[in-house]
Write a protein that holds these residues in place. Sequence first.
Motif, mmCIF file in Angstrom:
data_model
loop_
_atom_site.group_PDB
_atom_site.id
_atom_site.type_symbol
_atom_site.label_atom_id
_atom_site.label_comp_id
_atom_site.label_asym_id
_atom_site.label_seq_id
_atom_site.Cartn_x
_atom_site.Cartn_y
_atom_site.Cartn_z
ATOM 1 N N PRO A 1 5.427 -15.364 19.408
ATOM 2 C CA PRO A 1 5.607 -15.120 17.969
ATOM 3 C C PRO A 1 4.937 -13.830 17.499
ATOM 4 O O PRO A 1 5.405 -13.214 16.558
ATOM 5 N N ILE A 2 3.849 -13.428 18.169
ATOM 6 C CA ILE A 2 3.174 -12.216 17.717
ATOM 7 C C ILE A 2 4.109 -11.014 17.834
ATOM 8 O O ILE A 2 4.223 -10.213 16.916
ATOM 9 N N VAL A 3 4.815 -10.910 18.977
ATOM 10 C CA VAL A 3 5.729 -9.778 19.158
ATOM 11 C C VAL A 3 6.927 -9.922 18.221
ATOM 12 O O VAL A 3 7.350 -8.955 17.574
ATOM 13 N N GLY A 4 7.436 -11.144 18.115
ATOM 14 C CA GLY A 4 8.547 -11.388 17.206
ATOM 15 C C GLY A 4 8.181 -11.003 15.784
ATOM 16 O O GLY A 4 8.945 -10.337 15.084
ATOM 17 N N GLY A 5 6.976 -11.394 15.374
ATOM 18 C CA GLY A 5 6.518 -11.098 14.025
ATOM 19 C C GLY A 5 6.380 -9.606 13.786
ATOM 20 O O GLY A 5 6.771 -9.091 12.730
ATOM 21 N N ILE A 6 5.856 -8.884 14.781
ATOM 22 C CA ILE A 6 5.685 -7.432 14.627
ATOM 23 C C ILE A 6 7.053 -6.755 14.506
ATOM 24 O O ILE A 6 7.282 -5.926 13.624
ATOM 25 N N VAL A 7 7.976 -7.160 15.387
ATOM 26 C CA VAL A 7 9.311 -6.556 15.368
ATOM 27 C C VAL A 7 10.003 -6.835 14.032
ATOM 28 O O VAL A 7 10.582 -5.942 13.408
ATOM 29 N N LEU A 8 9.901 -8.074 13.573
ATOM 30 C CA LEU A 8 10.559 -8.413 12.309
ATOM 31 C C LEU A 8 9.874 -7.729 11.126
ATOM 32 O O LEU A 8 10.529 -7.407 10.133
ATOM 33 N N SER A 9 8.564 -7.479 11.247
ATOM 34 C CA SER A 9 7.915 -6.813 10.110
ATOM 35 C C SER A 9 8.359 -5.353 10.043
ATOM 36 O O SER A 9 8.458 -4.792 8.958
ATOM 37 N N LEU A 10 8.663 -4.741 11.185
ATOM 38 C CA LEU A 10 9.247 -3.398 11.155
ATOM 39 C C LEU A 10 10.534 -3.412 10.349
ATOM 40 O O LEU A 10 10.848 -2.486 9.614
ATOM 41 N N MET A 11 11.276 -4.514 10.533
ATOM 42 C CA MET A 11 12.568 -4.629 9.877
ATOM 43 C C MET A 11 12.420 -4.901 8.373
ATOM 44 O O MET A 11 13.209 -4.424 7.573
ATOM 45 N N THR A 12 11.392 -5.692 8.020
ATOM 46 C CA THR A 12 11.239 -6.074 6.608
ATOM 47 C C THR A 12 10.496 -5.014 5.804
ATOM 48 O O THR A 12 10.634 -4.966 4.584
ATOM 49 N N LEU A 13 9.690 -4.163 6.478
ATOM 50 C CA LEU A 13 8.888 -3.161 5.757
ATOM 51 C C LEU A 13 9.708 -2.373 4.731
ATOM 52 O O LEU A 13 9.350 -2.361 3.553
ATOM 53 N N PRO A 14 10.784 -1.695 5.147
ATOM 54 C CA PRO A 14 11.513 -0.886 4.163
ATOM 55 C C PRO A 14 12.025 -1.689 2.977
ATOM 56 O O PRO A 14 11.944 -1.219 1.846
ATOM 57 N N ALA B 1 0.833 -1.202 0.000
ATOM 58 C CA ALA B 1 0.000 0.000 0.000
ATOM 59 C C ALA B 1 0.870 1.255 0.000
ATOM 60 O O ALA B 1 0.626 2.204 -0.754
ATOM 61 N N ALA B 2 1.914 1.246 0.835
ATOM 62 C CA ALA B 2 2.815 2.402 0.914
ATOM 63 C C ALA B 2 3.496 2.627 -0.429
ATOM 64 O O ALA B 2 3.578 3.765 -0.922
ATOM 65 N N ALA B 3 3.961 1.540 -1.032
ATOM 66 C CA ALA B 3 4.682 1.668 -2.297
ATOM 67 C C ALA B 3 3.755 2.187 -3.391
ATOM 68 O O ALA B 3 4.129 3.073 -4.169
ATOM 69 N N ILE B 4 2.524 1.692 -3.441
ATOM 70 C CA ILE B 4 1.585 2.138 -4.480
ATOM 71 C C ILE B 4 1.280 3.626 -4.314
ATOM 72 O O ILE B 4 1.317 4.397 -5.275
ATOM 73 N N TYR B 5 1.037 4.011 -3.056
ATOM 74 C CA TYR B 5 0.724 5.427 -2.860
ATOM 75 C C TYR B 5 1.905 6.300 -3.278
ATOM 76 O O TYR B 5 1.752 7.260 -4.024
#
Lengths: 444, 343
Positions: free
Chosen positions: A298-311, A246-250
């Motif tokens: 895993p929920i916290v791990g997943g959120i933290v890692l998604s911060l890392m993978t987002l960019p 979504a971010a990339a499209i915008y």
Amino acid sequence: MTEQTTQKPQADKPASAPKKDTTALVRATLARRYAAEKRFRIYGIVAIAASLSFLAVLLVSIFIKGWPAFTHTFVKLNVTLDADTLDIGPNPSSAELRAANFASVIKKSMREKFPDVKKRKEKKALYSLISTGGEYQLHDMIKADPSLVGKTIDVWLPADDELAAVIKSGADLSKPENIVTRMNEQQLGFAKILKEAGDTKTGFNKTFFTAGDSREPEQAGIRAALVGSALTLLVTFLLSFPIAVAAAIYLEEFAPQNRWTDLVEVNINNLAAVPSIVFGLLGLAVFINYFHLPRSAPIVGGIVLSLMTLPTIIIASRAALKAVPPSIREAGRGLGASDQQVVWHHVLPLAMPGILTGTIIGLAQALGETAPLLMIGMVAFIVDIPGGFTDAATVLPVQVFLWADSPERGFVEKTSAAIMVLLAFLILMNAVAVLLRKKFERRW
Amino acid sequence: MAFSTALITLGVSTQAIARDNISIVGSSTVYPFATVVAERFGKVTDFKTPKIEATGSGGGLKLFCGGIGVDTPDITNSSRRIKASEFEMCQANGVTDIIEVLIGYDGIAVANSVDAKQFEMTLQDLYLALAAEVPNPDGSDSLVENPYKTWADINSDLPAKRIEVMGPPPTSGTRDAFVELAMEGGCSTFDFISAMEKSDKDNFKRVCHTMREDGAYVEAGENDNLIVQKLEANPDALGIFGFSFLEQNSDIVQSSIIDGFEADFDSIADGDYVISRPLYFYVKAQHVGTVPGIKEYLAEFVREGTWGEDGYLADKGMIPLDEELRDEVGDAVLNLQALESIE
């Protein structure tokens, strides 16, 4: 100005020189230039060969070390499951059965097998040949079939890791002096008798794929870490993929070019370069301390890692969107499609292969990450297989780290085997990406 | 913004979620023992297996003393006793009922390859070999930069080989303990240095705790397995690591004899082998009843078959307490007797 003045004499020289000289000059240096060309290619080949050989050495050493972990040695025992030795009453409850004395049943059957063993020290040496996993195996058998109580049966029980290592190595037990092991001569003697009587067998190590972590190498399994990794990555994917796309499209299709979007762009690029441990600290402060999400989950791990993978995904998706020719958009608009329809019907499907590649790269990075998970408590000893996003869990690279750090030598092979499982997981992920890419890929 | 929405869509409330497994943090030295008990506990009872993180003793106590509630750990392992400052921090954050459990001892081995001759030395020799500054060899009460190159320079009974010792880096708890027990022990044998302990404590610490950095002491990383492997490859070197690694690799490495005793089960239990330390864990008594299984976990830990002389912790390399102390600690623990103060 300075550029022009320096360029002038250079431009003049060849023009004023006679033509014949140029050809002669080229002829004279031709051999050298060919050689240089050839050398350049050789450098490239050498570089590839070097990196391939490093990879080969690494993989071969991991495979050689890790291979034995996929098999295990079992010992045949004739056990009598009488209620007295087990110390259980008739129709035992589940708790009573769990606390039953399976160890003494196994010890008794070993004493019967080796009736000459009388001294306390010898007995201890004998008992240590069977893994404590044997007790859990007997428990599971009786639980599945309570009528076994009171019967005498032949069972194959897992051997202790030291015994298994010796049997698996195929060492000649008649020459104990050649064997490097912590087992003493007497234990090697027991092993020889067992092996010669055909009471040992080596088979597939199912435990490695069904159990969680353990402090006994022969009972340790990769399942908990595998499930933990899968749950964590699922959270990462579910969060980072839609947000990033979504971010990339915008940014690519709709955002006006101004100072604000420039700022956002610079920040996204910076975010991709932030050391991962920082995201771990953020996760600890925000998600655990403020939102009170459970530690080690895993929920916290997943959120933290998604911060890392987002960019990573945003940058790759933007590049993929940019690569879609403008003529596609213009044609779509020319036929009366709205901006949204152009994006959904034409641009996004064409950019999807690139977006998926970026996503897989991001997720592969996340799969191998341990540093941010340290801060949120996922570097932990986990025996139970996590059943959901909020259960305590760990991930594959952490399991590799924990096993590499354990004193028992049996964990050396487990470490390499865990690396193999991690690599297999990675290859599987990449294969899915390649398949999806093939499916969506379109040329124009 | 995006994340808070995402959290809500995933159906996670911002309230603390009740926990049904015990959460344990703390020392990486106690970790190998606590994990064995936890695993066993998970298998022989109907409770879930406790989750154990190795955060280091200090880090564990910080988390432990962070407060009361299911998002804080129930138990922290420690390779040293809780400090008065930490105890106060606990009290200030509402962690008022702490049960202290002394579980046994851990030795730190100084070992070399079985292919080489066993070392026999005193703590003083070890200090002279490894300290950055040592007393002047001419006998005067002054300190000089460590001049010793070979073991024979220190003590003519030792081999004339270059001093080469591999050990843990400063971030490791094993290093802390080694410095405190061995280095300080060795340097206190010099009267003028031990006099310094009272007059100039900072300087005393600097002199006794600073390891040399000219290559004789090699920081070989936190992984004790690596040190064992390096010793196997290099018979001239000595290594410093936890006793359980010595036990597990007794066919590759042998303990050195220090002040007359080598690191083995009996010498550590009797206190004859000097480089050893007590192991503890601390329990939040206020969580008993909130988090299921804490009482039963304690019972499993202080059972004779667990921490006794023939218990399974001893098989893993922990040195048990003597029987009297076991009885005393065990009773106090089962009665959930809380610590009153730390002197």
